[in-house]
Design a protein around this motif. Structure first.
Motif, PDB file in Angstrom:
ATOM      1  N   PRO A 292      -7.619  -7.476 -18.869  1.00  0.00           N
ATOM      2  CA  PRO A 292      -8.714  -6.585 -19.275  1.00  0.00           C
ATOM      3  C   PRO A 292      -8.893  -5.414 -18.301  1.00  0.00           C
ATOM      4  O   PRO A 292      -9.043  -4.263 -18.727  1.00  0.00           O
ATOM      5  N   GLY A 293      -8.839  -5.715 -17.008  1.00  0.00           N
ATOM      6  CA  GLY A 293      -8.976  -4.651 -16.008  1.00  0.00           C
ATOM      7  C   GLY A 293      -7.831  -3.662 -16.093  1.00  0.00           C
ATOM      8  O   GLY A 293      -8.017  -2.453 -15.922  1.00  0.00           O
ATOM      9  N   LEU A 294      -6.653  -4.188 -16.400  1.00  0.00           N
ATOM     10  CA  LEU A 294      -5.476  -3.329 -16.509  1.00  0.00           C
ATOM     11  C   LEU A 294      -5.655  -2.338 -17.658  1.00  0.00           C
ATOM     12  O   LEU A 294      -5.302  -1.165 -17.542  1.00  0.00           O
ATOM     13  N   VAL A 295      -6.209  -2.804 -18.751  1.00  0.00           N
ATOM     14  CA  VAL A 295      -6.440  -1.928 -19.900  1.00  0.00           C
ATOM     15  C   VAL A 295      -7.409  -0.813 -19.520  1.00  0.00           C
ATOM     16  O   VAL A 295      -7.174   0.372 -19.795  1.00  0.00           O
ATOM     17  N   VAL A 296      -8.505  -1.195 -18.832  1.00  0.00           N
ATOM     18  CA  VAL A 296      -9.478  -0.185 -18.423  1.00  0.00           C
ATOM     19  C   VAL A 296      -8.819   0.836 -17.502  1.00  0.00           C
ATOM     20  O   VAL A 296      -8.969   2.054 -17.667  1.00  0.00           O
ATOM     21  N   ALA A 297      -8.054   0.348 -16.534  1.00  0.00           N
ATOM     22  CA  ALA A 297      -7.390   1.251 -15.588  1.00  0.00           C
ATOM     23  C   ALA A 297      -6.448   2.197 -16.317  1.00  0.00           C
ATOM     24  O   ALA A 297      -6.404   3.401 -16.038  1.00  0.00           O
TER      25      ALA A 297
ATOM     26  N   MET B 229      -4.956   8.205  -9.228  1.00  0.00           N
ATOM     27  CA  MET B 229      -4.783   7.001  -8.403  1.00  0.00           C
ATOM     28  C   MET B 229      -6.101   6.361  -7.957  1.00  0.00           C
ATOM     29  O   MET B 229      -6.246   5.143  -8.028  1.00  0.00           O
ATOM     30  N   PRO B 230      -7.078   7.142  -7.459  1.00  0.00           N
ATOM     31  CA  PRO B 230      -8.302   6.485  -6.983  1.00  0.00           C
ATOM     32  C   PRO B 230      -8.926   5.592  -8.046  1.00  0.00           C
ATOM     33  O   PRO B 230      -9.332   4.474  -7.738  1.00  0.00           O
ATOM     34  N   TYR B 231      -8.956   6.057  -9.294  1.00  0.00           N
ATOM     35  CA  TYR B 231      -9.632   5.281 -10.334  1.00  0.00           C
ATOM     36  C   TYR B 231      -8.830   4.047 -10.703  1.00  0.00           C
ATOM     37  O   TYR B 231      -9.376   2.981 -10.950  1.00  0.00           O
ATOM     38  N   VAL B 232      -7.519   4.204 -10.753  1.00  0.00           N
ATOM     39  CA  VAL B 232      -6.676   3.047 -11.081  1.00  0.00           C
ATOM     40  C   VAL B 232      -6.809   1.991  -9.985  1.00  0.00           C
ATOM     41  O   VAL B 232      -7.052   0.807 -10.254  1.00  0.00           O
ATOM     42  N   VAL B 233      -6.679   2.425  -8.737  1.00  0.00           N
ATOM     43  CA  VAL B 233      -6.736   1.464  -7.626  1.00  0.00           C
ATOM     44  C   VAL B 233      -8.130   0.838  -7.537  1.00  0.00           C
ATOM     45  O   VAL B 233      -8.276  -0.371  -7.373  1.00  0.00           O
TER      46      VAL B 233
ATOM     47  N   LEU C 239       0.810  -1.213   0.000  1.00  0.00           N
ATOM     48  CA  LEU C 239       0.000   0.000   0.000  1.00  0.00           C
ATOM     49  C   LEU C 239       0.847   1.268   0.000  1.00  0.00           C
ATOM     50  O   LEU C 239       0.384   2.341  -0.397  1.00  0.00           O
ATOM     51  N   ALA C 240       2.100   1.124   0.440  1.00  0.00           N
ATOM     52  CA  ALA C 240       2.908   2.310   0.713  1.00  0.00           C
ATOM     53  C   ALA C 240       3.022   3.304  -0.448  1.00  0.00           C
ATOM     54  O   ALA C 240       2.776   4.496  -0.250  1.00  0.00           O
ATOM     55  N   PRO C 241       3.375   2.861  -1.669  1.00  0.00           N
ATOM     56  CA  PRO C 241       3.560   3.866  -2.731  1.00  0.00           C
ATOM     57  C   PRO C 241       2.309   4.697  -2.997  1.00  0.00           C
ATOM     58  O   PRO C 241       2.384   5.928  -3.093  1.00  0.00           O
ATOM     59  N   THR C 242       1.158   4.016  -3.082  1.00  0.00           N
ATOM     60  CA  THR C 242      -0.083   4.756  -3.332  1.00  0.00           C
ATOM     61  C   THR C 242      -0.380   5.714  -2.188  1.00  0.00           C
ATOM     62  O   THR C 242      -0.703   6.884  -2.404  1.00  0.00           O
ATOM     63  N   LEU C 243      -0.258   5.192  -0.965  1.00  0.00           N
ATOM     64  CA  LEU C 243      -0.579   6.047   0.178  1.00  0.00           C
ATOM     65  C   LEU C 243       0.382   7.231   0.279  1.00  0.00           C
ATOM     66  O   LEU C 243      -0.002   8.320   0.692  1.00  0.00           O
TER      67      LEU C 243
ATOM     68  N   LEU D   1      -9.914   7.088  -1.744  1.00  0.00           N
ATOM     69  CA  LEU D   1     -11.061   7.619  -2.490  1.00  0.00           C
ATOM     70  C   LEU D   1     -11.260   9.118  -2.287  1.00  0.00           C
ATOM     71  O   LEU D   1     -11.936   9.768  -3.076  1.00  0.00           O
ATOM     72  N   ALA D   2     -10.684   9.659  -1.224  1.00  0.00           N
ATOM     73  CA  ALA D   2     -10.931  11.068  -0.880  1.00  0.00           C
ATOM     74  C   ALA D   2     -10.727  12.033  -2.058  1.00  0.00           C
ATOM     75  O   ALA D   2     -11.547  12.927  -2.261  1.00  0.00           O
TER      76      ALA D   2
END
Lengths: 291, 351, 287
Positions: C205-210, C162-166, A12-16, C123-124
């Protein structure tokens, strides 16, 4: 092994790190600055001066409160109207009909189109020399461009609302369509066989089923329309001015003291949005506990 | 108490040529419990939804007590469906769920509450009106769904696979509940299932449907003794089929001649037929040699309450016989004689 | 449905769809119109003038291979901005996927303490507007010397991306069975080959969408690029914004078309993927 223990933390570290440093760090730093702590101009004291200047000083108070009212109005109106129209569109589009694929694709077309571009499209469409004004002139309804109602750069924020509608109706619509699709038609069939007529099926079956999704996407839309800069900057007027535009103008003011006021405004926007999220989470938590 | 008749019912979905339901003719006397049985995609659910009014037939008629119900929309038809996955509205309490039908009819809330309590008692789930559907077990949800359907005093109750989502012990319980409600209220019930066991357990009459066409409409035991075709027999677990030629009450096969009781003579014409006999009716090591053939045990499968024998016959074909428990000393490799009692043999026309 | 009802139904569908695509239609008219005077509803003359002006199409008479080449290498503002936008989007896509993949795996596969908090934090940025954090960010970036560099802007774009990718990838991992990896390991594949032959194909497939999200969200950022780029990182939306607040309509329309091209292309290619995927739609809605 240390890896086993810290595995999740390491993943989690890089994203956080990105989120905490750049996002929360900036929010915090902005908050400190809004309190007047600006070491680069030699200001180390802390006060609420910026907030009181923005909200209550003779110079800015009217601008602020009118702006706040406009921002609230635009966000609420955009969210509510878009949600309502989107439900109607979704109910229409979920029928089976010839050309459904094409219609659904075109319905989604605005989804990935940036807000900035939709705002420009609204100008091309609704300005007094725009496509609709030309259509009205062709029909003989107006004789000069000035006869066309002022819908762009108007004081009521109508063009801003229009831009948000064009952008958010597909957003809500696709979410509602997705929910309806995943729920299927069995609940409605069941309600029908228990004696529910068309309106009752909508009121007691469809609406409650789409409500959770509709509410959470309403929060997203409201927060977005409340904080976007590009659309009100392009389509708004100098007075009353929506809060995000006002905040950036303070910030970009060559007078470095105005920075604190800009920060204060951005904090006010953040607090309002966060308060809304908290209220929403509280409501949905209660709803979850009930079901 | 409603007499339901399907007359020459057809359903062709737009964009398809094959009829989902074809010339369905079914007479369901008042107060019966009828199963529409068939493999998935055979049109049984389409038929059920046509009775409910949720799907409109392409042609034909449906009558309740002699009057056509086709012009009556689903919400006023009085044919209530109970779906397979119960579909309790998740955002309503159990009580609100049960009372839904009355609320739609504008019944005063006080009366609704009263009836809800009655109905929950009927399905033996008192005092759960304030719970949420999520808090109930599958069996309880099923009963709530039943109560919700019954509260509107339907003319016909339509059930979609009523037992298939339940464990074995819950099945018995639910079966008894449905049968007791059936006796108590006398409501005509029609259910669909792909599971012959479920059909046999519940129904007075079974309508067997393949590819939208009604094959046989009869009480459950008939499907075991006198199936209409080899396919119907297979659907009910028949495994022994021997090709032959029928002349009168005699069938000539590659294994020899068999005499059968004329009780089944109506089922197939003279000429090419298929002879069938259920495994449990075959007599191993009979006292006399009438109607008997020789074979060798290839496999002996002990199942507990009975034992299955796979027996290879002279012509290389295989047949299955069962005997209760583990009696006798037949082992794999043993030579055996097997006899087909003449009143247990059944012949059907070859396809 | 009766005949009248059917006609009304189709009228409603056509009406809704037409109304929604109307703004996009105006771009096509404006971008190719020539001397489109009020109150003409449809232009009397069409031309490629706007496209010549922004330097994407050579002038008449120079539309030869050489002319095109000269145009491309001349480095007009729009061509430079296109390059910057593409480079930025590519950089953000690669960075966000590399950074987000492990986090998505942790969130999708494991349960751990503070998971809700971590999800909330990630998500914030989808809820809090850019304006609320960009001002504080701006000052720090100037201090750290990141401001005005492509890499600096790319790192900042990671915040909304990042929120959307994660989110997209953790959804993929939630339906992923890690026992396939264990199976591969027992069959003799090392960690790298396990990733290459097992993990990657299953999440592809998910990777492509992300990745598409990452690119599109970055592609359409205005405010972040404007404040962090400090006038030195010029992307397409920056040019477009300047044009739109007081430029030529035809040029604005032509630029808008360039700006929306990748997004619409993506939608075309992935329309089937996205319908019904609320999280994915959420990403689009924020552009």
């Amino acid at each position: 092994m240390w890896w086993e223990r810290w595995r999740i933390a390491v993943m989690l570290a890089p994203t956080l790190l990105i989120i905490v440093v750049l996002f929360f760090g900036s929010l915090g730093y902005g908050f400190i600055q809004s309190l007047g702590y600006q070491p680069n101009i030699g200001n180390y004291s802390i006060s609420l001066d910026a907030y009181s200047t923005v909200m209550f000083s003779e110079r800015y108070s009217e601008q602020f409160w009118r702006g706040l009212r406009l921002t609230f109005f635009v966000s609420l109106a955009s969210t509510a109207i878009a949600a309502g129209l989107a439900i109607a569109c979704a109910l229409l589009l979920r029928q089976t009909f010839v050309g459904k694929r094409v219609a659904t694709f075109l319905f989604q077309l605005n989804l990935p189109v940036p807000h900035l571009v939709i705002a420009i499209g609204i100008i091309f469409l609704f300005s007094n020399s725009g496509l609709l004004a030309r259509a009205a002139a062709q029909m003989g309804w107006i004789s000069a461009p000035s006869d066309f109602p002022v819908l762009v750069r108007d004081t009521e924020g109508i063009s801003i609302i229009l831009a948000y509608l064009w952008k958010e109706i597909p957003f809500f619509g696709i979410i509602v369509l997705a929910i309806l699709q995943s729920v299927g038609e069995d609940y409605e069939d069941l309600a029908r066989s228990l004696g529910a007529n068309g309106w009752q099926r909508f009121r007691y079956v469809i609406l409650p089923l789409i409500m959770p999704g509709l509410l959470s996407s309403s929060i997203i839309v409201f927060a977005f329309t409340f904080g976007t800069y590009e659309v009100p900057k392009l389509l708004g007027v100098r007075f009353p001015e929506m809060l995000p535009v006002m905040a950036l103008e303070f910030f970009l003011n060559p007078d470095l003291n105005a920075r604190a006021e800009g920060m204060a405004l951005s904090m006010i926007i953040a607090v309002i949005v966060l308060a809304l999220v908290v209220v929403y989470m509280w409501i949905s938590d209660r709803a979850i506990r009930q079901t | 108490m409603t007499h339901v008749v399907l007359q020459k019912l057809n359903k062709v979905y737009p964009g398809t040529t094959q009829a989902a339901v074809q010339d369905m003719h079914l007479d369901i006397p008042s107060g019966q419990l009828v199963a529409l049985l068939g493999p998935s995609g055979c049109g049984k659910t389409t038929t059920l939804k046509m009775i409910a009014g949720l799907i409109h037939p392409s042609s034909g008629d449906i009558t309740f007590d002699g009057a056509s119900v086709l012009p009556i929309p689903a919400e006023r038809r009085g044919a209530v469906m109970v779906f397979q996955n119960y579909l309790l509205f998740p955002y309503m309490s159990v009580g609100q769920n049960v009372g839904f039908g009355l609320k739609m009819r504008g019944v005063p809330q006080k009366t609704i509450n009263q009836k809800v309590i009655e109905m929950l008692e009927l399905v033996k789930l008192p005092n759960i009106a304030n719970r949420r559907p999520k808090q109930l077990s599958g069996g309880q949800q099923q009963r709530v769904a039943l109560a919700r359907a019954l509260i509107t005093a339907p003319k016909v109750l339509l059930l979609d696979e009523p037992l298939s989502n339940l464990d074995a012990h819950l099945r018995d319980e639910m079966r008894e509940l449905i049968l007791s409600i059936q006796r108590q209220l006398g409501v005509t019930m029609i259910f669909v299932t792909h599971d012959q066991e479920e059909a046999v357990l519940l129904a007075n009459q079974i309508a067997l449907i393949f590819e939208g066409v009604l094959q046989q409409y009869a009480p459950p035991d008939v499907f075991y003794r006198q199936p209409i075709s080899e396919r119907a027999a297979r659907f009910f677990g028949g495994v022994n089929f021997i090709a032959g030629t029928r002349r009168g009450d005699r069938v000539t096969t590659a294994l020899g001649d068999f005499v059968f009781n004329p009780a089944g003579k109506d089922s197939a014409p003279e000429g090419a037929v298929t002879l069938t006999i259920r495994p449990e009716q075959i007599v191993l090591q009979p006292a006399d040699t009438r109607n008997s053939i020789a074979g060798r045990i290839r496999a002996r499968i002990y199942v507990g309450t009975y034992t299955r024998y796979k027996i290879v016959l002279n012509d290389g074909s295989e047949i299955e016989a069962t005997r209760p428990g583990d009696v006798g000393s037949l082992e794999e490799g043993d030579a055996v004689r097997l006899a087909f009692p003449e009143d247990r043999i059944w012949v059907v026309a070859q396809r | 449905m009766s005949r009248v009802k059917r006609i009304l139904f189709y009228a409603a569908v056509v009406g809704v769809v037409l109304a929604l695509v109307l703004p996009i239609i105006t771009f096509f008219i404006n971008a190719f119109a020539f001397r489109w005077f009020y109150p003409q509803f449809v232009p009397n003359e069409w031309s490629l003038q706007a496209w010549e002006r922004i330097g994407l199409i050579p002038r008449e008479g120079q539309r030869t291979l050489e002319g095109w080449w000269r145009l491309l290498s001349s480095g007009s503002d729009v061509i430079n901005a296109l390059g910057t936008s593409l480079a930025l989007g590519g950089l953000v896509t690669v960075l966000s996927v590399i950074i987000g993949l492990p986090a998505a795996r942790a969130l999708g596969l494991y349960r751990f303490r503070f998971k809700r908090l971590v999800e909330f934090m990630i998500l914030a940025p989808t809820i809090v507007p850019v304006i609320a954090f960009v001002l504080g960010l701006n000052i720090n970036f100037i201090r750290w010397g990141f401001s005005g560099t492509l890499l600096g802007v790319a790192v900042v774009h990671l915040v909304p991306v990042m929120p959307y990718v994660v989110l997209t990838l953790s959804g993929v991992f939630a339906n992923y069975n890690p026992e396939f990896e264990e199976q591969a390991r027992t069959l003799g594949a090392g960690p790298l080959r396990t990733f290459w032959y097992i993990t990657l194909p299953s999440i592809f497939p998910g990777l492509v969408v992300a990745a598409l999200f990452a690119f599109l969200v970055s592609w359409s950022q205005y405010l972040l690029t404007f404040l962090i780029g400090a006038g030195r990182v010029i992307t397409i939306p920056m040019l477009l914004f300047a044009q739109a607040s007081g430029g030529n309509n035809a040029v604005t329309a032509a630029m808008s078309l360039i700006f929306i091209a990748p997004a619409v292309l993506t939608l075309l290619l992935s329309a089937r993927y996205l319908s019904g995927e609320a999280s994915a739609v959420g990403g689009f809605g924020r552009i």
